[in-house]
Design a protein around this motif. Sequence first.
Motif, PDB file in Angstrom:
ATOM      1  N   GLY A 375       0.725  -1.268   0.054  1.00 47.33           N
ATOM      2  CA  GLY A 375      -0.007   0.100   0.094  1.00 47.33           C
ATOM      3  C   GLY A 375       0.961   1.190   0.123  1.00 47.33           C
ATOM      4  N   ALA A 376       0.430   2.212   0.900  1.00 47.06           N
ATOM      5  CA  ALA A 376       1.000   3.562   0.683  1.00 47.06           C
ATOM      6  C   ALA A 376       2.471   3.414   1.629  1.00 47.06           C
ATOM      7  CB  ALA A 376       0.275   4.529   1.657  1.00 47.06           C
ATOM      8  N   PRO A 377       3.436   4.140   1.015  1.00 48.69           N
ATOM      9  CA  PRO A 377       3.280   5.355   0.034  1.00 48.69           C
ATOM     10  C   PRO A 377       3.526   5.095  -1.145  1.00 48.69           C
ATOM     11  CG  PRO A 377       5.309   5.388   1.080  1.00 48.69           C
ATOM     12  CD  PRO A 377       4.746   4.318   1.722  1.00 48.69           C
ATOM     13  N   ASN A 378       4.035   4.311  -1.556  1.00 50.17           N
ATOM     14  CA  ASN A 378       4.442   3.862  -3.104  1.00 50.17           C
ATOM     15  C   ASN A 378       3.840   2.787  -3.738  1.00 50.17           C
ATOM     16  OD1 ASN A 378       5.951   6.270  -3.223  1.00 50.17           O
ATOM     17  ND2 ASN A 378       7.555   5.136  -1.857  1.00 50.17           N
ATOM     18  N   TYR A 379       3.146   1.880  -3.033  1.00 43.46           N
ATOM     19  CA  TYR A 379       2.388   0.835  -3.391  1.00 43.46           C
ATOM     20  C   TYR A 379       3.068  -0.218  -4.465  1.00 43.46           C
ATOM     21  CZ  TYR A 379      -1.772   3.607  -2.271  1.00 43.46           C
ATOM     22  OH  TYR A 379      -2.619   4.457  -1.605  1.00 43.46           O
ATOM     23  N   GLY A 380       4.195  -0.684  -3.586  1.00 43.11           N
ATOM     24  CA  GLY A 380       5.162  -1.779  -4.206  1.00 43.11           C
ATOM     25  C   GLY A 380       6.506  -1.461  -4.741  1.00 43.11           C
ATOM     26  N   GLU A 381       6.679   0.302  -4.944  1.00 35.84           N
ATOM     27  CA  GLU A 381       7.776   0.464  -5.719  1.00 35.84           C
ATOM     28  C   GLU A 381       8.948   0.639  -4.572  1.00 35.84           C
ATOM     29  OE1 GLU A 381       7.109   4.202  -7.699  1.00 35.84           O
ATOM     30  OE2 GLU A 381       5.574   3.469  -8.991  1.00 35.84           O
ATOM     31  N   THR A 382       8.526   0.840  -3.388  1.00 32.56           N
ATOM     32  CA  THR A 382       9.556   0.647  -2.193  1.00 32.56           C
ATOM     33  C   THR A 382       8.812  -0.213  -1.381  1.00 32.56           C
ATOM     34  OG1 THR A 382       8.309   2.589  -1.162  1.00 32.56           O
ATOM     35  CG2 THR A 382      10.181   3.143  -2.688  1.00 32.56           C
ATOM     36  N   PRO A 383       9.155  -1.572  -1.511  1.00 32.88           N
ATOM     37  CA  PRO A 383       8.550  -2.712  -0.704  1.00 32.88           C
ATOM     38  C   PRO A 383       8.907  -2.443   0.892  1.00 32.88           C
ATOM     39  CG  PRO A 383       9.256  -3.625  -2.533  1.00 32.88           C
ATOM     40  CD  PRO A 383       9.852  -2.185  -2.517  1.00 32.88           C
ATOM     41  N   GLU A 384      10.242  -1.953   1.182  1.00 30.56           N
ATOM     42  CA  GLU A 384      10.788  -1.900   2.519  1.00 30.56           C
ATOM     43  C   GLU A 384      10.103  -0.852   3.481  1.00 30.56           C
ATOM     44  OE1 GLU A 384      12.941   0.769  -0.073  1.00 30.56           O
ATOM     45  OE2 GLU A 384      12.462  -1.318  -0.303  1.00 30.56           O
ATOM     46  N   LYS A 385       9.321   0.243   2.415  1.00 28.45           N
ATOM     47  CA  LYS A 385       8.542   1.259   3.257  1.00 28.45           C
ATOM     48  C   LYS A 385       7.018   1.128   3.088  1.00 28.45           C
ATOM     49  CE  LYS A 385      12.143   4.690   2.245  1.00 28.45           C
ATOM     50  NZ  LYS A 385      12.477   6.043   1.528  1.00 28.45           N
ATOM     51  N   ASP A 386       6.607   0.380   1.992  1.00 27.32           N
ATOM     52  CA  ASP A 386       5.148   0.460   1.819  1.00 27.32           C
ATOM     53  C   ASP A 386       4.519  -0.422   2.879  1.00 27.32           C
ATOM     54  OD1 ASP A 386       5.974   2.078  -0.294  1.00 27.32           O
ATOM     55  OD2 ASP A 386       5.696   0.346  -1.963  1.00 27.32           O
ATOM     56  N   GLU A 387       3.060   0.021   3.003  1.00 34.82           N
ATOM     57  CA  GLU A 387       2.306  -0.775   4.163  1.00 34.82           C
ATOM     58  C   GLU A 387       1.773  -1.985   3.493  1.00 34.82           C
ATOM     59  OE1 GLU A 387      -2.065  -0.113   5.998  1.00 34.82           O
ATOM     60  OE2 GLU A 387      -1.308   1.169   4.402  1.00 34.82           O
ATOM     61  N   LYS A 388       1.995  -3.129   4.108  1.00 36.43           N
ATOM     62  CA  LYS A 388       1.317  -4.500   3.850  1.00 36.43           C
ATOM     63  C   LYS A 388      -0.070  -4.541   4.045  1.00 36.43           C
ATOM     64  CE  LYS A 388       5.629  -6.793   4.193  1.00 36.43           C
ATOM     65  NZ  LYS A 388       6.644  -5.633   4.312  1.00 36.43           N
ATOM     66  N   VAL A 389      -0.877  -4.770   2.992  1.00 36.05           N
ATOM     67  CA  VAL A 389      -2.406  -4.571   3.232  1.00 36.05           C
ATOM     68  C   VAL A 389      -2.915  -6.032   2.806  1.00 36.05           C
ATOM     69  CG1 VAL A 389      -4.443  -3.549   2.345  1.00 36.05           C
ATOM     70  CG2 VAL A 389      -2.430  -2.533   2.540  1.00 36.05           C
TER      71      VAL A 389
END
Length: 469
Positions: A375-389
Amino acid sequence: MMKTIFLSLFLLCCGIITAHAQISEKQLKPFIPKGYTLADTSGDGLKQSSGDILLELVSDEPDDFETLILLHNEKGKLTKIAENSSLLMSKDMLSTSGGTYPSLSGTILSVDYSLGSGSALSDISIQFEKTKDGQYEFKEYTASTKNHGVENLKERQKITAAQTGTISFAEATEDLILKKANTKATAENKDMPVYKAQKQFAKYIPDGFQLAAFAEGDLNLDGLKKDVVLVIFGPEISCRILLLMQQSNGTYKTAQNNNKLIDIDDTFNANNLKVVIKNGYFTFEQKVPVDDNDFDQRYITFKYDVAPKNWFLHRLDVEHYSGFDTKPSKDVTHLTTKEFGKIAFQEMKHLPGVYYYEPAISVISGTLIKKMFYGAPNYGETPEKDEKVWVYMLKPDYPVNAYGYVEQQNDETADKNVTNITEIQVYSRDKKIDFKNYENKKIKLQGFFQSAQTGHHYTEVLMEVKKIL
């Protein structure tokens, strides 16, 4: 100072060149025959120092055809390329709803016109392309016909130069193009046999109803070859399909009927429907518009089962066509009893695998799974930062198609047609519906199909679930 003078001279020269490039009606007058009026002009040669010009001329006397003249402009000197007086019918011939739209843009010359009235209007477009020697040759012909605003898809035609061979602009006529392509102006004339059948089977057709399609053959394998399928439509919201069995004395007996299988809506045109019977099988062949340009070709086939003496859905095939392309896309729906089970003809209320967006209520079966998305903030472009939904997904028992409504005009907000769907994100606003108890299990859901609108929608098509059945 010198730069300023140079710039002024440069701009003055450009102004002179531009002025000389403007072709006036006075310069065109020598090419306009006596008794004709200039209706319109187009082409790069009107404003550029080199280019071609198309003249649309209308006779001052009643005439069947307009005259089109092609000119070439080379630094203000005009020469004639070609003339055609047999291609574009006059506005009087095209009727009050018709119109003429010849135009020249770049190297493409288009002769477009509408023929007919509001009840039956045909749109014709004939294109020519400039060749290396400066002439224009036939490139493409397209035609479509609408009956009371709904296209007769069987009449949609596309012809190219590959089918006709070389045809010069000067010699081109619609009849010549059709003749060289070995085709006719209309794809099929079914009015007469339907008209005769309407009278023959009048006792089975209620007042106010019309016959859309019919076929004769052996429906129940009893050796009598004159069983009949009638498809009639009238003031109701769906077609009635009647199966009539031929009796040994030549009379008919109604065996079954279905009032739900074929819908009547704003996209229905009886000309797009055909029925075929062969040795206990009968098939509905229907062309269905899915947006302004594209359509589906559906084949719905039923088979007679001798033991229960009944007809069951045998297979469903759906081909997707884009624009005037004569070949379907590779994305084809093919379903058999392996996918949809045993469905009796008389009990069918809708086609398996065919769904429409909200407000249509849909019922679908499949396996419920839980799946992780970024999910946010980059919806898969930055997996280490993005929320797991984690969201619930339905894997349908077989691939399905979701269709928007043709009358939706706004391309930005209209529901998109999506085919061969294998995963659908599901959710519910009802707190009583708990998907947790159905994870990795078979489930049947009732609700509304919707298009993805936000970053929190992870499939092209979603379903808002109203009930677990």
